[in-house]
Write a protein that holds these residues in place. Structure first.
Motif: not given
Length: 270
Positions: A43-46, A98-102
């Motif tokens: 979702x974060x990276x679409x 990897x790292x990601x947040x909404x």
């Protein structure tokens, strides 16, 4: 600072960052929750369906191999995650995959990185490394200024083509960040220290390089993702222009060590 004291300090800093972001952070290993992590990252990276950045089985394997998947939980559930594995033997390095947040999760990414740092220090790790797109200004600021990492390696088209909401239609050139865990944050580069810009214009028609005897400066656009969507040819021009400055400079011994608030990298020699 004695090692035991640095461990305690890192844990306290991680707890404070999580509290400020309104999340709790856990390491996750069970398959069901790792599947949810994989979907969150997609979702974060679409990414298109079936093209998750890291599948749940891969996350399960890296956790089983001794790595870690840190997940931030807010009032509404999972809001961010990061995953890392150990680097080469004797390197005392952790490699963050990897790292990601909404969107809207202000402070969640910082809390995740500090939790990862605390976890790594407990295991004798000295540095954490990862890659990032040199054109994404907010990530460069976060890595170089907020965390205090530096970047001394430029790799053209690191991943090859990617089909997601950020990289489609562009090369995946990357800088490699190295974060020495005994430091946290560095002062932003002072724009007053920047010499007069060079005459040659950047892709937007404005100066984008400057240099003096001690430093090299290079400006990147405010939002390269928006540029890719509105003017793909200009995005490609930015990629080439910035590569032509950063790649030879880093090969010559410079490192990206800071950034100004208006998007100028500062490169210095160690």
């Amino acid at each position: 600072m004695p090692f035991a004291a640095s461990l305690a300090s890192a844990a306290q800093q991680a707890q404070a960052a999580a509290g400020a972001a309104g999340v709790r952070i856990e390491t996750v290993e069970d398959p069901e929750r790792l599947f949810a992590v994989s979907r969150l990252l997609a979702e974060v990276w679409a990414t298109p369906p079936g093209h998750d950045p890291l599948a749940s089985d891969v996350l399960r394997s890296l956790a089983h191999a001794g790595g870690a998947v840190h997940v931030a939980f807010g009032p509404g559930g999972m809001t961010g995650a990061t995953a890392a594995v150990f680097g080469p033997p004797r390197g005392h390095d952790l490699y963050s995959l990897i790292a990601g947040a909404k969107q809207g999760g202000r402070g969640v990414g910082y809390a995740l990185k500090l939790a990862q740092r605390s976890w790594a220090l407990e295991r004798g790790v000295a540095t954490i490394s990862w890659t990032f797109d040199p054109l994404v200004r907010r990530n460069a600021w976060f890595n170089l200024v907020k965390l205090g990492a530096h970047a001394a390696e430029y790799t053209p088209d690191f991943y090859g083509p990617l089909d997601d909401g950020f990289n489609t239609g562009d090369r995946t050139d990357r800088l490699t960040a190295v974060w020495h865990l005994n430091r946290l944050g560095t002062p932003a580069a002072d724009i007053a220290d920047r010499p007069d810009p060079d005459a040659a214009p950047g892709p937007d028609g404005l100066p984008f390089t400057a240099r003096d005897g001690r430093s090299l400066w290079c400006r990147v656009p405010e939002d390269i993702v928006a540029v890719r969507g509105a003017d793909p040819a200009r995005a490609v021009a930015w990629r080439t222009a910035v590569q032509d400055v950063l790649a030879p400079a880093l090969a010559d011994g410079y490192a990206a060590t800071s950034m100004t608030r208006d998007g100028w990298y500062r490169l210095t020699r160690p």
